[in-house]
Write an enzyme that holds these catalytic residues in place. Sequence first.
Site, short mmCIF file in Angstrom:
data_model
loop_
_atom_site.label_atom_id
_atom_site.label_comp_id
_atom_site.label_asym_id
_atom_site.label_seq_id
_atom_site.Cartn_x
_atom_site.Cartn_y
_atom_site.Cartn_z
N ARG A 160 -2.46 0.79 10.31
CA ARG A 160 -3.67 -0.03 10.12
C ARG A 160 -4.73 0.15 11.43
O ARG A 160 -3.89 -0.04 12.33
CB ARG A 160 -3.30 -1.61 9.81
CG ARG A 160 -2.92 -1.94 8.46
CD ARG A 160 -4.15 -1.62 7.31
NE ARG A 160 -3.60 -1.73 6.14
CZ ARG A 160 -3.19 -0.81 5.31
NH1 ARG A 160 -3.32 0.36 5.55
NH2 ARG A 160 -2.91 -1.12 3.95
N ASP B 108 -6.08 8.00 11.23
CA ASP B 108 -6.47 7.87 10.02
C ASP B 108 -7.08 6.59 9.51
O ASP B 108 -7.68 6.21 8.28
CB ASP B 108 -5.38 8.12 9.15
CG ASP B 108 -5.70 8.30 7.56
OD1 ASP B 108 -6.69 8.87 7.15
OD2 ASP B 108 -4.98 7.44 6.62
N GLU C 24 -13.12 -0.27 9.96
CA GLU C 24 -13.48 0.82 9.24
C GLU C 24 -14.16 0.34 7.64
O GLU C 24 -14.67 1.04 7.10
CB GLU C 24 -12.08 1.61 8.69
CG GLU C 24 -11.05 0.69 7.98
CD GLU C 24 -10.06 1.40 7.33
OE1 GLU C 24 -9.22 2.06 8.32
OE2 GLU C 24 -9.35 1.35 6.38
N HIS D 30 -9.14 7.12 6.30
CA HIS D 30 -8.01 6.40 5.61
C HIS D 30 -7.60 7.31 4.44
O HIS D 30 -7.40 7.10 3.32
CB HIS D 30 -8.39 4.99 5.08
CG HIS D 30 -7.32 4.15 4.85
ND1 HIS D 30 -7.41 3.02 5.40
CD2 HIS D 30 -6.03 4.35 4.48
CE1 HIS D 30 -6.28 2.21 5.21
NE2 HIS D 30 -5.38 2.80 4.39
P1 NAI Z 1 7.71 -0.95 5.33
O1 NAI Z 1 7.43 -2.24 5.01
O2 NAI Z 1 8.60 -0.12 4.42
O3 NAI Z 1 7.83 -0.81 6.84
C1 NAI Z 1 7.30 -1.41 7.93
C2 NAI Z 1 8.41 -1.46 8.99
O4 NAI Z 1 7.62 -2.12 9.92
C3 NAI Z 1 9.42 -2.27 8.81
O5 NAI Z 1 10.73 -1.82 8.86
C4 NAI Z 1 9.21 -3.50 9.55
O6 NAI Z 1 10.48 -4.05 9.75
C5 NAI Z 1 8.57 -3.11 10.58
N1 NAI Z 1 7.94 -4.19 11.46
C6 NAI Z 1 7.50 -5.41 10.74
N2 NAI Z 1 7.18 -6.04 11.82
C7 NAI Z 1 7.22 -5.27 12.94
C8 NAI Z 1 6.69 -5.64 14.47
N3 NAI Z 1 6.37 -6.80 14.64
N4 NAI Z 1 7.14 -4.42 15.33
C9 NAI Z 1 7.75 -3.47 14.91
N5 NAI Z 1 7.94 -3.04 13.76
C10 NAI Z 1 7.60 -4.09 12.59
O7 NAI Z 1 6.15 -0.25 5.08
P2 NAI Z 1 5.76 1.29 4.88
O8 NAI Z 1 5.73 1.53 3.34
O9 NAI Z 1 6.59 2.18 5.76
O10 NAI Z 1 4.10 1.08 5.56
C11 NAI Z 1 3.92 0.95 6.95
C12 NAI Z 1 2.50 0.71 7.03
O11 NAI Z 1 1.71 1.87 6.83
C13 NAI Z 1 1.83 -0.29 6.06
O12 NAI Z 1 2.15 -1.64 6.35
C14 NAI Z 1 0.46 -0.04 5.97
O13 NAI Z 1 -0.32 -0.55 6.86
C15 NAI Z 1 0.29 1.73 6.18
N6 NAI Z 1 0.01 2.59 5.38
C16 NAI Z 1 -1.18 3.22 5.38
C17 NAI Z 1 -1.43 4.12 4.44
C18 NAI Z 1 -2.55 5.22 4.77
O14 NAI Z 1 -3.12 5.58 3.70
N7 NAI Z 1 -3.13 5.36 5.86
C19 NAI Z 1 -0.86 4.12 3.12
C20 NAI Z 1 0.16 3.12 2.97
C21 NAI Z 1 0.82 2.42 3.90
#
Ligand code: NAI
Length: 345
Positions: A234, A258, A263, A295
């Site tokens: 993000r 990305d 954005e 994105h």
């Molecule tokens: P997920 O929920 O599986 O993993 C997120 C991880 O971040 C978890 O292990 C969580 O414990 C950790 N986390 C939470 N708070 C934290 C903190 N303060 N410090 C460090 N780690 C922390 O989510 P997933 O599916 O892996 O997605 C991650 C991110 O990717 C999403 O939140 C979204 O923002 C982004 N995303 C971007 C896309 C794109 O097209 N560019 C598409 C899909 C997701």
Amino acid sequence: MKIAFYDAKPYDMDSFRRVSDAYPVTIKYYDTKLNEDTAELARGFDAVCVFVNDTVNAAVIDKLYEEGVRVLALRCAGFNHVDMKHAYGKLHVMHVPAYSPYAVAEHAMALLLTSVRRIHKAYIRSRDFNFSLQNLTGFDLHGKTVGVIGTGRIGRVFIEICRGFGMKVLAYDKFPAEGLADGENIRYVELDELFAKSDIISLHCPLTDETYHIIDEDALNRCKTGVVLLNTSRGALVDAEALLAGIKSRKVGAACLDVYEEESDLFFEDNSGHILEDDTLARLISMPNVIVTSHQAFLTQEALDSIAETTMENLREWEARGVSKNELCYRNGNIEPAGCESCFG
Ligand code: NAI
């Protein structure tokens, strides 16, 4: 069920039309984004379906509720753009927790390779029959240390890919994943150590109050000179002004973005005929060592199909049971998966 579908792009409509035929729903596709002015287009609809750059603040939620909408189906994983506290008791909010972690992790690696092997420069040169190698020297990923912030679904796939390249991994997560660290090539460390020792840093955590500007001036000062920063998560995880300063001072070796903090009015649209008002983004894009994609990390056929399928299933489940397993609920100050039938009394 009647669904108002905002910010509809041709690729969204293709995948949703394929999947929704099997469901008793009517979908009205609007190319406009959801905001205070467009919320009234949802009058008479049961549900609205939105993506990452739609506005779902308190005013929009109130307007949707007045218009009779009861469900907000996010066709994305992140929900930082939704005022979850305000939605509680008004709109059931459901998301797509996972569609293709491979799509995002592979895009992150594609950006990294493009950057460190100067593919973006070489591509343009060879189209102009300029076959000089001057200034195209890259570096091996093998043996380098990558810092991965956030070891959830996407972060873990990215780590697997990096391990395939023979990289060492320093991981940081508020809730470390069990069984991931091997004590040698993958270690959980505190942020300080990750910043100090990583050649490359990749962000895979959600945007929250805690992670807002997790990469700021102070963090960059603690990084190695020449660090390569990847952000496919993000935009607001990175203070873009601080990044620009880091690029100018040569502290940051390269950045692959990305996502971008501001954005929402730009990405996903063709602005090629317009003057770009955002000086920070314009300056970043003008740098030879910055790559920006709009994105698009999620944008694979597999991910689009999976998003459409999960969204339709979420809505079917909600209609049948009044709750969906992918519902997010603001309760007791936390956002949790709902699973409780009594949320709304
Ligand atoms: P997920 O929920 O599986 O993993 C997120 C991880 O971040 C978890 O292990 C969580 O414990 C950790 N986390 C939470 N708070 C934290 C903190 N303060 N410090 C460090 N780690 C922390 O989510 P997933 O599916 O892996 O997605 C991650 C991110 O990717 C999403 O939140 C979204 O923002 C982004 N995303 C971007 C896309 C794109 O097209 N560019 C598409 C899909 C997701």
